[in-house]
Design a protein around this motif. Sequence first.
Motif, mmCIF file in Angstrom:
data_model
loop_
_atom_site.group_PDB
_atom_site.id
_atom_site.type_symbol
_atom_site.label_atom_id
_atom_site.label_comp_id
_atom_site.label_asym_id
_atom_site.label_seq_id
_atom_site.Cartn_x
_atom_site.Cartn_y
_atom_site.Cartn_z
ATOM 1 N N MET A 1 0.859 -1.435 -0.172
ATOM 2 C CA MET A 1 0.020 0.236 0.729
ATOM 3 C C MET A 1 0.743 0.805 0.272
ATOM 4 N N ASN A 2 0.789 2.054 -1.389
ATOM 5 C CA ASN A 2 2.072 3.280 -1.163
ATOM 6 C C ASN A 2 1.131 4.091 0.144
ATOM 7 N N ILE A 3 2.160 5.173 0.353
ATOM 8 C CA ILE A 3 1.995 6.683 0.902
ATOM 9 C C ILE A 3 0.872 7.198 1.569
ATOM 10 N N VAL A 4 0.419 7.477 -0.082
ATOM 11 C CA VAL A 4 -1.499 8.487 0.013
ATOM 12 C C VAL A 4 -2.508 7.721 0.803
ATOM 13 N N TYR A 5 -1.918 6.290 0.097
ATOM 14 C CA TYR A 5 -3.689 5.054 0.454
ATOM 15 C C TYR A 5 -3.551 5.249 2.268
ATOM 16 N N LYS A 6 -1.908 5.120 2.872
ATOM 17 C CA LYS A 6 -1.949 4.187 4.417
ATOM 18 C C LYS A 6 -2.094 6.290 4.889
ATOM 19 N N LEU A 319 -0.480 17.554 0.863
ATOM 20 C CA LEU A 319 0.238 16.844 0.060
ATOM 21 C C LEU A 319 0.574 16.892 -1.781
ATOM 22 N N ALA A 320 -0.043 17.646 -1.804
ATOM 23 C CA ALA A 320 0.992 18.288 -3.485
ATOM 24 C C ALA A 320 1.596 19.213 -2.932
ATOM 25 N N SER A 321 1.869 19.975 -1.430
ATOM 26 C CA SER A 321 3.409 20.875 -1.326
ATOM 27 C C SER A 321 4.280 20.036 -1.364
ATOM 28 N N VAL A 322 3.495 18.818 -0.700
ATOM 29 C CA VAL A 322 4.958 17.837 -1.119
ATOM 30 C C VAL A 322 5.567 17.327 -1.868
ATOM 31 N N GLY A 323 4.640 17.298 -2.748
ATOM 32 C CA GLY A 323 4.880 16.088 -4.661
ATOM 33 C C GLY A 323 3.609 15.204 -4.491
ATOM 34 N N ALA A 324 2.725 15.399 -3.482
ATOM 35 C CA ALA A 324 1.537 14.582 -4.882
ATOM 36 C C ALA A 324 1.081 14.758 -6.072
ATOM 37 N N THR A 325 1.533 13.771 -6.902
ATOM 38 C CA THR A 325 -0.122 14.584 -8.343
ATOM 39 C C THR A 325 -1.019 14.222 -8.037
ATOM 40 N N LYS A 326 -1.465 15.057 -9.285
ATOM 41 C CA LYS A 326 -3.123 14.819 -9.328
ATOM 42 C C LYS A 326 -3.438 13.229 -9.813
ATOM 43 N N ARG A 327 -2.552 12.645 -10.869
ATOM 44 C CA ARG A 327 -3.576 11.581 -9.926
ATOM 45 C C ARG A 327 -3.297 10.511 -8.442
ATOM 46 N N GLN A 328 -2.693 11.451 -7.313
ATOM 47 C CA GLN A 328 -2.722 10.647 -6.226
ATOM 48 C C GLN A 328 -4.124 11.321 -5.798
ATOM 49 N N MET A 406 -12.449 14.856 -9.103
ATOM 50 C CA MET A 406 -11.953 15.470 -9.701
ATOM 51 C C MET A 406 -11.176 16.994 -9.065
ATOM 52 N N LYS A 407 -12.322 17.380 -8.411
ATOM 53 C CA LYS A 407 -11.658 18.393 -7.496
ATOM 54 C C LYS A 407 -11.231 18.302 -7.140
ATOM 55 N N ALA A 408 -10.391 16.936 -6.164
ATOM 56 C CA ALA A 408 -9.542 17.231 -5.453
ATOM 57 C C ALA A 408 -8.317 17.053 -6.393
ATOM 58 N N SER A 409 -7.858 17.072 -7.875
ATOM 59 C CA SER A 409 -6.687 16.267 -8.154
ATOM 60 C C SER A 409 -6.148 18.064 -8.666
ATOM 61 N N LYS A 410 -7.462 19.329 -9.127
ATOM 62 C CA LYS A 410 -6.902 20.653 -9.127
ATOM 63 C C LYS A 410 -6.623 21.326 -8.075
ATOM 64 N N ILE A 411 -6.750 20.796 -6.902
ATOM 65 C CA ILE A 411 -6.350 21.754 -5.792
ATOM 66 C C ILE A 411 -5.406 22.132 -4.881
ATOM 67 N N SER A 412 -4.496 23.360 -5.661
ATOM 68 C CA SER A 412 -3.767 23.267 -5.305
ATOM 69 C C SER A 412 -3.180 24.160 -4.053
ATOM 70 N N ALA A 413 -1.790 23.873 -3.483
ATOM 71 C CA ALA A 413 -1.128 23.280 -2.707
ATOM 72 C C ALA A 413 -1.505 25.269 -1.438
ATOM 73 N N ILE A 414 -1.351 26.474 -1.884
ATOM 74 C CA ILE A 414 -1.434 27.768 -1.569
ATOM 75 C C ILE A 414 -2.300 27.550 -1.511
ATOM 76 N N ASP A 415 -3.957 27.703 -2.226
ATOM 77 C CA ASP A 415 -5.610 27.441 -2.415
ATOM 78 C C ASP A 415 -5.683 26.170 -1.035
ATOM 79 N N ALA A 416 -5.708 25.683 -1.031
ATOM 80 C CA ALA A 416 -6.359 24.224 0.069
ATOM 81 C C ALA A 416 -5.576 24.770 1.163
ATOM 82 N N ILE A 417 -4.411 25.482 1.441
ATOM 83 C CA ILE A 417 -4.103 25.692 2.602
ATOM 84 C C ILE A 417 -5.121 27.163 3.417
#
Length: 867
Positions: A1-6, A319-328, A406-417
């Motif tokens: 199981m990868n880190i995103v799922y954990k 997650l995005a700020s530490v390198g998570a991709t849109k797909r993840q 789809m919405k989650a994949s488009k969230i940028s780090a700054i806007d989300a925080i």
Amino acid sequence: MNIVYKLTLRHLKENKRRTLVTILGVIISVAMITAVTTLAVSFLDLMKRQTIANEGEWHVLYKDLNKDQVAAIKNDEATKKLVISRDRGYALLEGGRNESKPYLFIKEYNLEGFKQFPIELSKGRLPQAANEVVISEHIATNAQVEFGIGDQLTLDVGVRSSDEDDDTSLDQNASIEFEDGKISETLKNTKTRNYTIVGFIKRPTWEPTWAPGYTIISYLDENIIGANDRVNATVILKKVKKSLFSHAENLADKNGIATIKYNDQLLRYYGVTKNEALNKTLNSLSAIIMTVIIIGSVSLIYNAFAISVSERSRHLGMLASVGATKRQKRNSVFFEGMIIGLVSIPLGIICGLIGIGITFYFINSMIQGALGVSEKLIVTVTPFSIIVACVISILTIFISTLLPAMKASKISAIDAIRQTTEIKLTRKAVKTSKLIRTLFGIEAEIGLKNLKRNKRRYKATIFSLVISIVLFLTVSFFTANLKKSLELSQVGVNFDIEVANGSEHVLDDELIHSIADLNDVTEYSVVNEFFLNTWVEEASVAAELKKLGMYKANLKDGKYDYYVRLSSLNDESLKEYAVAVGADYETLKNPNHLSAIVIDTIPYQDMGTGKFVETKALNIKKGKSLDLVNRDWEREKEKEKDTYFNKVEVVTLTDQFPMGIMPAGIGGLNIIVSEQVMDNLLGESAKNEINSFLFLKSTDPMKTQQEIEEMKDYKLYVHNVYQYRKQEEQMITIMSVFTYGFIVLITAISIANIFNTISTSISLRKREFAMLKSVGMTPKGFNKMINYESMFYGIQSLLFGLPISVVVMYLIYKSLMHSFRFGFAFPWLSILYVIAAVFVIVSSAMLYSSAKVKKENIIDALKQESI
């Protein structure tokens, strides 16, 4: 199981309340889908079992076969079981006391027939040889002829015929024929047969109560069928599917079989019918209802996931700020949906089945006690229904998570925080009309600004409300029209027993009172009938009638020739009927003011299309007069004119039929008058042509029938149709249970949906409410703001929900019109219920949720990041 799922699993564990709310929402949705599919399957299973209990289990009947044709049917690959039967014929019952039932009717079955048809042995054993019979217990109680096991019967068995020169034979559906008080039919082609009685059976359910012969059953040995013998072959198929019709017809053509009959009533409950219009109705209705249910389920689950993603937006941003991709990030939401589904779908299916089981437990005794239905509603679980529930639930969860993912994949780090996508603070975004503040105060303005600032949550709540409105209105409309369709397809029998005098047209008062005073008679009605005609202006002719080919043939000088079934009721029955239809009883009885009730709305079946139609018989208004004429065609040829009677004034138009009155059909009119008006209308010359009938309702119709038949001073026709009435009432009551259960289920789901959405939305606004309180909003002002928000929610949801509901209801109506034809009835009462319920439920949910928020400490609420 990868880190995103954990991390997703960890987030679900840490936010237990949010996770439980989401799981609960999915469980409710899956339970609804399971309950609906199980309810439909269980309902159809009940109707199958009840039909089999009443009439036996069979699918296809091939008539008048020789030995080779029977062998071909038996060896056919589709045949599972084969019942071979034969109507051996009629024999006179020596010493019988019932002149309306003077025969024994001998029917033969092979061994399989004893198993597949409802033959209930009460004493002895079933026949095992061709010279053995079981006889009906009804012979002893009704004909008062006693037999015992081991008795020998020597019978002259033949066919019934109404005319010595006529080869046409009469069957069990044709009652005994009298002429001048004597039996006018004879037995032809008789052969002497000897039988030994080996047992007794209950009166067969398939034997009509007016049948002229008591059923006795013998054994038919299929191995000794002669080359010239003719029998009937009844087939139980291995698999019931739509191709059975073409298969049966091909088999018949190949083997020279002339007559095929299908068990349409039973096949209908398998979803198999030869009627293409009915197929279209079933398919389109199933598609519409399933779509509505899926959309309702999606709304319930979508709100849970949408709010969850909204709350997790800061987490996803990190997650995005530490390198998570849109797909993840997208897969994180899908993974959450999968985890929720793995927990919720099994629990939802179990809850749905338990809920339906509890419902059936409570309603079974009611149904059986009220109508004497022999079968019970049983929770029927088929692999197909469970697979359908699972597939729809999985599809629903996928659709519900798709947009949030789809919405989650488009969230940028700054806007989300910063959460700038969740709350809109621009002046334009939260601008409100000054009129709102002027009319309702600052609390209403703040409430409206709150909704505008939290547009995503506001839209989710409105969407949930709209779906709930559409669900309730479309399901209630669907079930009401389904019940109406069922009623249209029934014969409409509203009495138990019909009595007519075989030797005279008119029933005398002494006979009427002697029958009406019988112990078990609960209601009676005397109907006198006379057939007339009337000319109606072309403008008043029903539109449905104008479409028919016979219309032009009966049109003369701008008028249409309607035939009239003129019926008078006895005073007591007329008084009850007048009250029911809103007519003045005294006016109807006045012989100097000839007035009548006209039944202007009639049901009938269009034999050309097979549709069941409810239509106007004619278009006239109250106060209109109708000329009644006697259409004696021989007299018309000689005199070239009609014999006019008199005019009657139409005082009331109705669609209700009094007891015993059946629809006159398209092109005909039912006109109801008092006995006094009929006497004045027809005069002495026509009295001999009047036919009288006595219609009864009884607590024990079989006993009442026997008591009437024992009245030796009269030759009476007694038609006991209580079985048909009972079956119709059973069908309509069971359908009512199904429909009201469906409505209650959808209503409960809709309420749960609304409460879940609003309470979750309120819970997520704890910080917002704490800030309002911190700047001086009083509890009274807070309550006013909540009330205005409730009002805005209600109004907005109704503005969208009602038009969408009307569109869906019209689609359902058009689907039903493949097999039925009646007017579109706008469900005003249901709409009023919805309008009231929306405001009550929304207000209750808002007050309940806000009451919990009020208890929160302002400092703690301001510090809180999540729920």
